[in-house]
Enzyme design. Structure first.
Site, PDB file in Angstrom:
ATOM      1  N   SER A   1      48.719  27.989  46.104  1.00  0.00           N
ATOM      2  CA  SER A   1      47.669  27.327  45.330  1.00  0.00           C
ATOM      3  C   SER A   1      48.177  26.511  44.152  1.00  0.00           C
ATOM      4  CB  SER A   1      46.646  28.350  44.840  1.00  0.00           C
ATOM      5  OG  SER A   1      45.832  28.779  45.920  1.00  0.00           O
TER       6      SER A   1
ATOM      7  N   GLY B   1      48.933  25.723  26.546  1.00  0.00           N
ATOM      8  CA  GLY B   1      49.724  25.573  27.759  1.00  0.00           C
ATOM      9  C   GLY B   1      48.843  25.466  28.983  1.00  0.00           C
TER      10      GLY B   1
ATOM     11  N   GLY C   1      53.165  36.259  52.216  1.00  0.00           N
ATOM     12  CA  GLY C   1      54.518  36.706  51.924  1.00  0.00           C
ATOM     13  C   GLY C   1      55.314  35.854  50.966  1.00  0.00           C
TER      14      GLY C   1
END
Length: 468
Positions: free
Chosen positions: A65, A303, A312
């Site tokens: 993502s 930030g 995985g």
């Protein structure tokens, strides 16, 4: 380099990376750090436990993502160029777009897709093949997708929304999402080790995903990538850690390339880093969301960042522009990868930027919370959460969260259980820290109500309504 910050000690950080991977049973990882104006690259472990091939700085990992930041940048670039209105209905540029609610279909905007306030159910996966029409076909299939909440009333993370954005990019540019990514971002930024298709990945040393619980030795996944091509805009990019940091550096440097060439207009950078939405969960990916990035503030320093996961593989990015710092960690498995990243990020931020990364854990003193209002079932498409009283292995807890598949996903995975301990309580929301066992990192679970009084839980950055 920030004032007074020491030079980057490559040997020491290399040793620290290897030590953490070994301690937490993570097969391999690549770490890239922008500090003192330079990108420092480190690698440790193996790409695949079955082959023993070592990880090198030029090894390619799936970034999951974190890909959303790239899709968002393309959309905001197109809007800045006058080719798209972020506040006009999606159907104006994408007439084929529709979700199950016809009224909502007519009003959802690209801005709501970008900042995760569209309310579109976030986990719609549809393998529409390897063809260039995969996103067009994905949009056709999404017509039955429902809502987690009415648009604009709360933040709920939606991968589905980012695939809609990816299709918008295709319609506006006349290219596939993959081609537009290369032309608009990868080529201008010199990201030569960033790609989207398996045949491109095969040119490089590529990490294999590994699955396993924290504390266990993980095993390789059966396939290199189990996501379909249609997952590209929300999670289909592969890259080296250094290339992820190079992308982040464009935002750290206000849109300029290292040689001073303007790559991203300042307006694009500002828009993506402007606080758009306050997060119910203030910890998981930042206190606010902008246009594509989670936004945080540590010790007064602002930030941005994003996490990513595929089957995985786990990826992490954090950057603090005013400190000239960006950190990317890419890993190929191990359930404790979040702990490794948290440790490295906290230590790197402290040493290189003088910034303390906040932690998240239960209240130090026992906190009395009335739990009855939270008990019951919370449901969204494909998933059911049941909240009940319970205790944890790590000490007293007030709630127990059971997470399982529902509808078409019923029985597809074993139910998971988190034990919840109070963190804070206000009239607006109650925050718990959850973990499955003592080896897990604590994660936020937030109970709150919308303006109309409907009750929700925010878990995994997703809003889920109370159903019973």
């Amino acid at each position: 380099m920030s004032d007074g910050a020491p030079a980057f000690d490559t040997a020491r950080w290399q040793a620290r990376l290897g030590e953490l991977l070994a301690a937490h049973h993570i097969p391999g990882a690549a770490l890239a750090v922008l500090a003192d104006g330079e990108i420092h690259e480190l690698a440790a472990g193996v790409l695949h436990t079955g082959t023993g091939v070592t990880v090198t700085p030029d090894s390619v990992f799936q970034i999951g993502s974190v890909s959303k930041g790239y899709t968002a940048a393309m959309v905001v670039l197109l809007a800045d160029a006058g080719k798209l209105d972020l506040d006009a209905p999606v159907v104006d540029v994408l007439p084929d777009f529709a979700v199950a609610d016809a009224g909502v279909t007519r009003t959802i905007t690209p801005r709501q897709l970008l900042n995760h306030t569209s309310g579109i159910e976030g986990d719609y996966v549809n393998d529409t093949g390897r063809g260039d029409d995969c996103l067009a076909r994905y949009i056709e299939g999404a017509r039955t997708v429902g809502l987690t909440n009415p648009p604009g009333v709360t933040m709920s993370y939606s991968s589905t929304a980012y695939n809609v954005l990816g299709r918008i990019v295709e319609v506006v540019t006349g290219q596939t999402w993959d081609e537009a990514l290369k032309e608009l971002l990868l080529a201008p930024l010199g990201l030569e080790h960033t790609m989207t298709l398996p045949e491109e990945v095969l040119r490089f040393r590529a990490a294999m995903g590994h699955m396993g619980e924290p504390g266990e030795t993980p095993v390789p996944t059966p396939l290199w990538n189990m996501l379909p091509r249609s997952a590209g805009p929300y999670g289909g990019i592969s890259a080296t850690a250094a290339d992820v940091v190079r992308f982040a550096r464009a935002f750290v440097d206000g849109g300029a390339a290292p040689d001073g060439t303007r790559v991203l207009p300042a307006a694009v950078v500002d828009a993506m880093l402007t606080r758009e939405v306050e997060m119910p969960d203030q910890w998981f990916l930042g206190a606010h969301w902008g246009l594509g990035w989670g936004l945080f503030e540590w010790d007064g320093a602002r930030g941005f960042g994003h996490d990513g996961s595929t089957f995985g593989q786990l990826a992490y990015l954090r950057a603090i522009p005013e400190k000239g710092l960006a950190i990317a960690l890419l890993t190929n498995g191990g359930g404790a990868a979040p702990k490794v990243f948290e440790t490295l990020c906290r230590e790197l931020c402290a040493e290189l930027a003088g910034v303390t990364m906040p932690g998240f854990a239960p209240a130090t003193e026992p906190l009395a919370v009335e739990t009855e209002p939270f008990l019951g079932s919370y449901k969204r498409e494909g998933f059911l959460m049941t909240i009940a009283d319970g205790d944890s292995d790590g000490g007293p807890a007030t709630l127990r969260l059971r997470y399982e598949g529902a509808d078409g996903l019923a029985g597809t995975f074993d139910p998971l259980v988190w034990h919840l301990t109070p963190v804070s309580h206000t009239p607006a929301k109650t925050v718990f820290a959850g973990r499955r066992n003592e080896k897990d990192a604590w994660i936020p679970v937030v109970f709150y109500a919308l303006a109309d009084g409907s009750r929700y839980v925010h878990f995994g950055v997703r809003a889920t309504a109370k159903s019973a």
